[in-house]
Design a protein around this motif. Structure first.
Motif, PDB file in Angstrom:
ATOM      1  N   SER A  50      -0.389  10.954   1.474  1.00 17.64           N
ATOM      2  CA  SER A  50      -1.161  11.830   0.598  1.00 17.64           C
ATOM      3  C   SER A  50      -1.609  11.129  -0.681  1.00 17.64           C
ATOM      4  CB  SER A  50      -0.345  13.077   0.232  1.00 17.64           C
ATOM      5  OG  SER A  50       0.831  12.717  -0.477  1.00 17.64           O
ATOM      6  N   THR A  51      -1.173   9.885  -0.871  1.00 16.30           N
ATOM      7  CA  THR A  51      -1.542   9.134  -2.074  1.00 16.30           C
ATOM      8  C   THR A  51      -2.995   8.701  -2.002  1.00 16.30           C
ATOM      9  OG1 THR A  51       0.707   8.302  -2.375  1.00 16.30           O
ATOM     10  CG2 THR A  51      -1.066   7.102  -3.477  1.00 16.30           C
ATOM     11  N   ALA A  52      -3.750   9.025  -3.035  1.00 12.35           N
ATOM     12  CA  ALA A  52      -5.160   8.627  -3.112  1.00 12.35           C
ATOM     13  C   ALA A  52      -5.425   8.181  -4.543  1.00 12.35           C
ATOM     14  CB  ALA A  52      -6.074   9.777  -2.704  1.00 12.35           C
ATOM     15  N   LEU A  53      -5.105   6.942  -4.837  1.00  9.45           N
ATOM     16  CA  LEU A  53      -5.223   6.437  -6.205  1.00  9.45           C
ATOM     17  C   LEU A  53      -6.678   6.216  -6.594  1.00  9.45           C
ATOM     18  CD1 LEU A  53      -2.316   3.834  -6.463  1.00  9.45           C
ATOM     19  CD2 LEU A  53      -2.345   6.202  -7.253  1.00  9.45           C
ATOM     20  N   ASP A  54      -6.994   6.599  -7.829  1.00 11.50           N
ATOM     21  CA  ASP A  54      -8.282   6.274  -8.415  1.00 11.50           C
ATOM     22  C   ASP A  54      -8.041   5.877  -9.868  1.00 11.50           C
ATOM     23  OD1 ASP A  54      -7.826   8.632  -9.794  1.00 11.50           O
ATOM     24  OD2 ASP A  54      -9.173   9.813  -8.523  1.00 11.50           O
ATOM     25  N   ALA A  55      -9.091   5.757 -10.640  1.00 14.82           N
ATOM     26  CA  ALA A  55      -8.946   5.283 -12.023  1.00 14.82           C
ATOM     27  C   ALA A  55      -8.140   6.258 -12.882  1.00 14.82           C
ATOM     28  CB  ALA A  55     -10.319   5.060 -12.641  1.00 14.82           C
ATOM     29  N   ASP A  56      -8.127   7.540 -12.540  1.00 12.36           N
ATOM     30  CA  ASP A  56      -7.365   8.556 -13.276  1.00 12.36           C
ATOM     31  C   ASP A  56      -7.613   8.425 -14.777  1.00 12.36           C
ATOM     32  OD1 ASP A  56      -5.688  10.645 -13.773  1.00 12.36           O
ATOM     33  OD2 ASP A  56      -3.823   9.523 -13.488  1.00 12.36           O
ATOM     34  N   GLU A  57      -8.878   8.479 -15.164  1.00 18.45           N
ATOM     35  CA  GLU A  57      -9.261   8.220 -16.552  1.00 18.45           C
ATOM     36  C   GLU A  57      -8.695   9.239 -17.531  1.00 18.45           C
ATOM     37  OE1 GLU A  57     -13.470   7.968 -16.491  1.00 18.45           O
ATOM     38  OE2 GLU A  57     -13.512   6.005 -15.503  1.00 18.45           O
TER      39      GLU A  57
ATOM     40  N   VAL B 141      -0.066   3.805 -19.669  1.00 17.39           N
ATOM     41  CA  VAL B 141       1.322   3.349 -19.668  1.00 17.39           C
ATOM     42  C   VAL B 141       1.446   1.885 -20.075  1.00 17.39           C
ATOM     43  CG1 VAL B 141       1.994   4.980 -17.883  1.00 17.39           C
ATOM     44  CG2 VAL B 141       1.216   2.702 -17.226  1.00 17.39           C
ATOM     45  N   ASP B 142       0.311   1.227 -20.354  1.00 18.61           N
ATOM     46  CA  ASP B 142       0.361  -0.201 -20.627  1.00 18.61           C
ATOM     47  C   ASP B 142       1.085  -0.514 -21.929  1.00 18.61           C
ATOM     48  OD1 ASP B 142      -2.002  -2.943 -20.754  1.00 18.61           O
ATOM     49  OD2 ASP B 142      -0.127  -2.730 -19.672  1.00 18.61           O
ATOM     50  N   GLN B 143       1.208   0.493 -22.827  1.00 19.95           N
ATOM     51  CA  GLN B 143       1.896   0.240 -24.088  1.00 19.95           C
ATOM     52  C   GLN B 143       3.408   0.278 -23.940  1.00 19.95           C
ATOM     53  OE1 GLN B 143       0.174   2.865 -23.324  1.00 19.95           O
ATOM     54  NE2 GLN B 143       1.019   4.783 -24.113  1.00 19.95           N
TER      55      GLN B 143
ATOM     56  N   LYS C 296       4.949  -6.279 -20.277  1.00 15.84           N
ATOM     57  CA  LYS C 296       4.216  -5.057 -20.010  1.00 15.84           C
ATOM     58  C   LYS C 296       4.652  -4.551 -18.643  1.00 15.84           C
ATOM     59  CE  LYS C 296       0.273  -6.299 -22.867  1.00 15.84           C
ATOM     60  NZ  LYS C 296      -1.183  -6.532 -22.936  1.00 15.84           N
ATOM     61  N   VAL C 297       5.128  -3.338 -18.611  1.00 16.64           N
ATOM     62  CA  VAL C 297       5.815  -2.832 -17.433  1.00 16.64           C
ATOM     63  C   VAL C 297       4.952  -2.856 -16.177  1.00 16.64           C
ATOM     64  CG1 VAL C 297       5.273  -0.454 -18.143  1.00 16.64           C
ATOM     65  CG2 VAL C 297       7.033  -0.862 -16.460  1.00 16.64           C
ATOM     66  N   TYR C 298       3.771  -2.334 -16.244  1.00 10.53           N
ATOM     67  CA  TYR C 298       2.970  -2.207 -15.026  1.00 10.53           C
ATOM     68  C   TYR C 298       2.570  -3.566 -14.469  1.00 10.53           C
ATOM     69  CZ  TYR C 298      -0.388  -0.249 -11.738  1.00 10.53           C
ATOM     70  OH  TYR C 298      -1.057   0.109 -10.592  1.00 10.53           O
ATOM     71  N   ARG C 299       2.034  -4.417 -15.318  1.00 15.57           N
ATOM     72  CA  ARG C 299       1.602  -5.736 -14.857  1.00 15.57           C
ATOM     73  C   ARG C 299       2.794  -6.580 -14.412  1.00 15.57           C
ATOM     74  NH1 ARG C 299      -3.029  -7.048 -19.481  1.00 15.57           N
ATOM     75  NH2 ARG C 299      -4.378  -5.275 -18.950  1.00 15.57           N
ATOM     76  N   GLY C 300       3.922  -6.406 -15.110  1.00 14.75           N
ATOM     77  CA  GLY C 300       5.120  -7.137 -14.707  1.00 14.75           C
ATOM     78  C   GLY C 300       5.604  -6.717 -13.336  1.00 14.75           C
TER      79      GLY C 300
ATOM     80  N   HIS D 214      -0.425   5.663 -11.577  1.00 10.51           N
ATOM     81  CA  HIS D 214      -0.315   4.331 -10.993  1.00 10.51           C
ATOM     82  C   HIS D 214       1.119   3.812 -11.108  1.00 10.51           C
ATOM     83  CE1 HIS D 214      -4.664   4.317 -12.597  1.00 10.51           C
ATOM     84  NE2 HIS D 214      -4.675   4.735 -11.336  1.00 10.51           N
ATOM     85  N   CYS D 215       1.743   4.072 -12.255  1.00 10.47           N
ATOM     86  CA  CYS D 215       3.117   3.636 -12.463  1.00 10.47           C
ATOM     87  C   CYS D 215       4.061   4.330 -11.483  1.00 10.47           C
ATOM     88  CB  CYS D 215       3.542   3.933 -13.901  1.00 10.47           C
ATOM     89  SG  CYS D 215       5.074   3.124 -14.404  1.00 10.47           S
TER      90      CYS D 215
END
Length: 303
Positions: free
Chosen positions: A87-94, A99-101, A109-113, A146-147
């Motif tokens: 059921s996951t349908a990821l998009d930009a979710d603007e 969460v990058d901070q 940085k948590v997500y990129r790490g 995304h996280c």
């Protein structure tokens, strides 16, 4: 230094042999006992553990996986049986919260790490390749959604902590290539995701999960030429009888696991076809996992 590969270095001392392979900023050390570890220069040491038996070799990164769970404080998280829900349908979710901070220890940085760490793991875990690739598309501006998806991958990794790749000693040298695409599957630009996996006999030697890339005008000619050369190369070998093509039914398409989220039963079956399983102590990756059986590879039916 190797006579053909100038990035391969050999050192012999009596009966001992040290092998060092360098690729950009990665160094792989090995000896007569097999690969010992991979060192990403200036970053970390990634253990590659080969467990060898007369029946074959099981390659895994269990220690790295445990370290990964501790690093991102997911060691006590509840496990998941698949890396991504159907059921996951990821998009930009603007409109979602950024969460990058957020930071973990060492100012990472948590997500990129999380994404970077999983990219290393896909070498022995092609079963997470699609999920990691999909989440990696949102590194520029990640949101909570995304996280959450990335953390689910970690939960799945915890569930399959001891998994790795099995290479059978009885595998033939026949080359088998599966290719599949999820047509217009991306919710943002409707581009397709292509998945491909290559086997020597029943042993996985290469896999890829990529979204269709847009071609800039300045490189259009070069891309067309590349496709043209590849097409004629394949056609020439097909006409010589060196290769053959077979239409694969959807239920037998191994590369499907590299293009989209799958239901639990299909995912577990195709994961077994890739040669991903729970360890060398399980004969040919046979074992019970929460009532599901990682079956012995069925690729022999195509050879």
């Amino acid at each position: 230094m190797g006579s053909v590969d100038k990035t391969l270095f050999l050192l012999k001392h009596g009966k001992d042999l040290l092998i060092v392979q360098i690729y950009v900023d990665d160094i792989i050390f090995g000896d007569v006992q097999g690969v010992r570890d991979e060192h990403d220069v200036g970053t970390s040491v990634l253990p590659w553990t080969p467990d060898q038996t007369p029946q074959g070799t099981f390659v895994h990164q269990s220690k790295y996986t445990r370290d990964l769970l501790r690093k991102f404080e997911m060691a006590d998280a509840s496990p998941q049986m698949t890396p991504m829900s159907t059921s996951t349908a990821l998009d930009a979710d603007e409109d979602g919260k950024e969460v990058d901070q957020w930071r973990f220890r060492h100012n990472q940085k948590v997500y990129r790490g999380m994404i970077r760490s999983r990219l290393y793991l896909t070498a022995t875990r092609p079963d997470i390749q699609f999920a990691v690739g999909l989440c990696a598309r949102f590194q520029a501006s990640p949101r909570e959604s995304h996280c959450t998806a990335v953390k689910r991958i970690l939960r799945y990794i915890k569930f399959t902590l001891e998994f790795g790749l099995w290479y059978s000693a009885d595998s033939s040298l026949s080359l088998l290539d599966f290719l599949d695409s999820d047509h217009a599957g991306c919710r943002i630009d409707r581009k397709s995701t292509f998945g491909t996996c290559q086997f020597l006999g029943t042993s996985l030697v290469s896999s890829s999960s990529r979204k269709q890339s847009s071609v800039a005008t300045s490189t259009c000619e070069a891309e067309t030429k590349h496709i043209d050369v590849r097409y004629h190369f394949l056609r020439d070998n097909y006409e010589k009888g060196m290769i053959g093509t077979v239409k694969v039914a959807s239920e037998n398409q191994v590369a499907d696991i590299l293009t989209k989220p799958l239901d639990l039963e299909t995912f577990a079956r195709l994961r077994g076809e890739l040669g991903v399983g729970e360890g060398v102590d399980k004969a040919l990756i046979k074992g019970e996992i929460e009532g599901l059986k990682c079956t012995e590879s069925g690729l022999s039916s195509w050879l």
